[in-house]
Structure formats: structure tokens, C-alpha cells
Design a protein around this motif. Structure first.
Motif, short mmCIF file in Angstrom:
data_model
loop_
_atom_site.label_atom_id
_atom_site.label_comp_id
_atom_site.label_asym_id
_atom_site.label_seq_id
_atom_site.Cartn_x
_atom_site.Cartn_y
_atom_site.Cartn_z
N THR A 199 0.80 -1.24 0.11
CA THR A 199 -0.07 -0.12 -0.11
C THR A 199 0.95 1.15 -0.04
O THR A 199 0.67 2.19 -0.85
N LEU A 200 2.04 1.19 0.86
CA LEU A 200 2.89 2.48 1.00
C LEU A 200 3.57 2.92 -0.53
O LEU A 200 3.60 4.01 -0.86
N SER A 218 0.88 3.77 -3.35
CA SER A 218 0.09 5.05 -2.83
C SER A 218 1.15 5.95 -3.30
O SER A 218 0.85 7.21 -3.91
N SER A 219 2.43 5.80 -2.97
CA SER A 219 3.61 6.93 -3.11
C SER A 219 3.63 6.92 -4.57
O SER A 219 4.06 8.23 -5.28
N TYR A 220 3.75 5.84 -5.49
CA TYR A 220 3.69 5.78 -6.95
C TYR A 220 2.53 6.74 -7.55
O TYR A 220 2.65 7.77 -8.38
N LEU A 221 1.15 6.61 -6.98
CA LEU A 221 0.23 7.21 -7.58
C LEU A 221 0.12 8.83 -7.35
O LEU A 221 -0.07 9.33 -7.93
N LEU A 222 1.02 9.18 -5.94
CA LEU A 222 0.95 10.39 -5.67
C LEU A 222 2.22 11.26 -6.21
O LEU A 222 2.44 12.34 -5.89
#
Length: 370
Positions: free
Chosen positions: A119-120, A123-127
Motif C-alpha cells: 500500500t505504501l 500509494s507513493s507511486y500514484l501520488l
């Protein structure tokens, strides 16, 4: 009460130690974590050491486990001085930190830690908080790694989470097929990690047929083959590489099928000798075959360790009728012919099965009578 507190503390140390052990190996592209990864690794070692001390004080070890731990210690010391790699020490820490736990507890801790890390990273990739130095294409199409180091690493992580989900949840056949189909399709379309897709499909098919396979697995001949499958696949890997070096037509065809992996095995085997203690290897190109990689990099001593560990896991699983573990170990060892990640303890937590306590196996009626 004192025993409960000790067990509860050990559970927490084990979970956080396992979580922090994995992060430096998979969060390398997360920009806001990069400078903290050495600290996180040091913290994981400290936590797992504390967990190990608690375990070794309270557990009575069998001769087999003592010998295995001793072999890991010797292998770790030699491996570090030859390769400057602490991989074997990471195995030692995870083994000693897990000895007092039930295997189901170990799997749950790893499942939670992998979900958090997955998830980390995604999520970091998408943000927009991940960075990579290269892009991977296959047949002109971009392969998405979703913030992981490589698309194959992403596929492998999804595969392991899927296997742990099956082990913990014991889904019925319909749900198993649905989840496997969706994951395999998604990984194939997005990252084209074929080895992971094949493994997801293979495990699902074998799980569905498991009711018909239980007796055959207990057969002496089949049991012998399964217990020694690491040796067989290592031998096959060496033979096909030597055949390729000698320009054998079958090996040349197999190299095309494996998208050039055999040619890389041959290149490294020509450059490095097989020794007892391995070699310091400069991996300018990716050596995917785990059997060849570990033989050349870590040497015969570490290969013997892995043969013993895999043999012990499958032997114990067959003895305890834990056929899910048998299926997993066979599929993951075949996977190792094209990807080396399953030889790392923080990816392949199933290697710890030989050292942990057995659980009561609870399965859905549908699976039991499949």
C-alpha cells in the motif's frame, strides 16, 4: 500472565522486525524513505535480535534445528567475508525470531507487513513520490512496476500476498478462482510479470486438484522427488546452461523461450568458478536463475544450506499432511528457475515452516473434498 506478556511482546517484536527488514529491499524507489533505509535496516536487526533472545531462552531446540542454525551461522560468516552480503544473517535472524511461534502467526505477520508495504509503495507511486532510473519494455509495451524496483518485483509481491491470503483465509473454490483470475489478468496486463502469473495460475489449479493429489504426494517415490526438488532443479539449471555453452539446439531453443535468461547464465558461468565459498560478483546484467546465481555468488556451502532447508520444509509438510505448503514450495522452486527472489527470506516466508510450530489445519468443506 508472565508467559502471555512474553508471547505478546515477542509477537510485536517479530511483526515490526519483519516489516522493517523488508522495507530496505523493496522501498528503494520511495523518495521520502530513501535516506532512512539504512536506519530502518539497523532497527529491524535490533528488533529481531530481541525477539531471538526471547525465543532461545524459552524454547527447547531439537538436534535438527540446532544443526540447521549452526550451518546458517557458518554460512553467514563465510558468505559475508566473501560477498560482503548479510543475506544469510537475515535468514538466521528470521529463523531464531520465529522458532517459538506457530507458523500461522508468522504468515499473518508477514501478510500484514506486505500489505502495509504494498500500500505504501503503490500509494507513493500514484501520488508521484517514487523515482526510478530506468523503464522496462516488452514487445514495445511499457511494463508498469507501480513504484517497485522492477515489474517482476511487483508481480512477485502480488503473488506472495495471494499465496498468504490462501493460507490464512482458506477461500472456497469459487472465490479462489475469481481472485486468482483477477490478479493474474491484472499483473499480466499491467506489468507483464509472466513468472508470477504462471505461479498464481499453477497454485490455483493445484489447489483445486489437491483432493485428488494427496495420496500421490504420500507415495514414497513422489515424496522423495518432492523433498529433493531443489537438487533436481539445480542440476537441470546447470545442465541446460552447459548445453547452451556447447551450442546445443535444445538449449538454444530453451533460451529463446526464457527470453535470453540461459545466455546470461552461460555468461556468468564462463566468468566465475564454482567454489565452496562463492565469489564477489559484479552483476552488470541480471542473473535471474536463482540456482545458478546462488551457486556462483554464495558457493556450495550456502547451496547445501538451501537444499537442507527446502528438504526439511517439504518433509515436515508431508508428514503433517500440510499439502498447501508442499504445493507452494514446489511452485516457488520452479519459479526460482526464472527469478531469484524466492531465495530471500523476506520474500519467501514459507522457508520458515521447518523451524516453527505446526498449526491445526482448518479448511473449508469445499476445499477438503475438492
Amino acid at each position: 500472565m508472565k508467559e502471555y506478556k512474553r508471547s505478546n511482546l515477542n509477537q510485536k517484536l517479530h511483526f515490526w522486525g519483519l516489516l522493517f527488514l523488508q522495507m530496505p529491499h523493496v522501498c528503494t524507489n520511495v523518495v521520502f524513505l530513501f535516506s532512512y533505509l539504512p536506519i530502518i535496516r539497523a532497527l529491524s536487526i535490533l528488533l529481531l535480535l530481541c525477539s531471538s533472545i526471547i525465543n532461545l531462552k524459552s524454547e527447547k531446540l531439537s538436534i535438527n534445528k540446532i544443526v540447521l542454525i549452526f550451518l546458517i551461522i557458518v554460512g553467514g560468516i563465510v558468505s559475508y567475508f566473501v560477498t560482503n552480503d548479510i543475506m544469510i544473517f537475515e535468514i538466521l535472524l528470521m529463523v531464531t525470531a520465529s522458532i517459538g511461534l506457530k507458523f500461522n502467526e508468522v504468515i499473518k505477520n508477514d501478510f500484514k507487513s506486505k500489505i502495509i508495504i504494498f500500500t505504501l509503495i503503490v500509494s507513493s507511486y500514484l501520488l508521484g513520490y517514487t523515482s526510478t532510473n530506468f523503464t522496462i519494455f516488452r514487445n514495445g509495451e511499457l511494463r508498469n512496476a507501480f513504484g517497485f524496483y522492477h515489474p517482476n518485483t511487483f508481480g512477485m509481491y502480488v503473488m506472495i500476498i495471494f499465496l498468504e491470503y490462501i493460507y490464512i483465509m482458506r477461500p472456497k473454490n469459487i472465490r479462489l478462482i475469481l481472485v486468482a483470475s483477477l490478479l493474474a489478468a491484472f499483473v499480466n496486463i499491467s506489468s507483464n510479470a509472466r513468472s508470477a502469473v504462471y505461479s498464481i495460475v499453477s497454485v490455483t489449479v493445484l489447489m483445486l486438484l489437491r483432493g485428488y493429489m494427496n495420496k500421490s504426494i504420500q507415495n514414497k517415490t513422489m515424496s522423495f522427488i518432492l523433498r529433493n526438488i531443489y537438487v533436481f532443479l539445480l542440476t537441470i539449471s546447470i545442465c541446460i546452461t552447459i548445453l547452451y555453452i556447447n551450442k546445443n539446439d535444445l538449449a538454444l531453443w530453451f533460451n529463446e523461450l526464457m527470453t535470453g535468461r540461459i545466455s546470461l547464465q552461460a555468461e556468468y558461468m564462463n566468468r566465475y568458478n564454482v567454489g565452496l565459498f562463492g565469489n564477489m560478483i559484479d552483476f552488470t546484467k541480471t542473473l535471474d536463475n536463482g540456482y545458478i546465481k546462488y551457486l556462483l555468488n554464495y558457493g556450495i556451502l550456502v547451496v547445501v544450506l538451501y537444499v537442507w532447508m527446502n528438504h526439511s520444509v517439504i518433509k515436515k509438510a508431508i508428514k503433517n499432511n500440510n499439502f498447501i505448503i508442499v504445493i507452494y514450495m514446489v511452485v516457488l522452486q520452479i519459479y526460482t528457475m526464472s527469478e531469484s527472489s524466492m531465495l530471500y527470506i523476506y520474500f519467501n516466508i514459507f522457508l520458515l515452516y521447518a523451524f516453527t510450530k505446526e498449526d491445526e489445519i482448518k479448511e473449508s468443506k469445499e476445499l477438503k473434498h475438492a
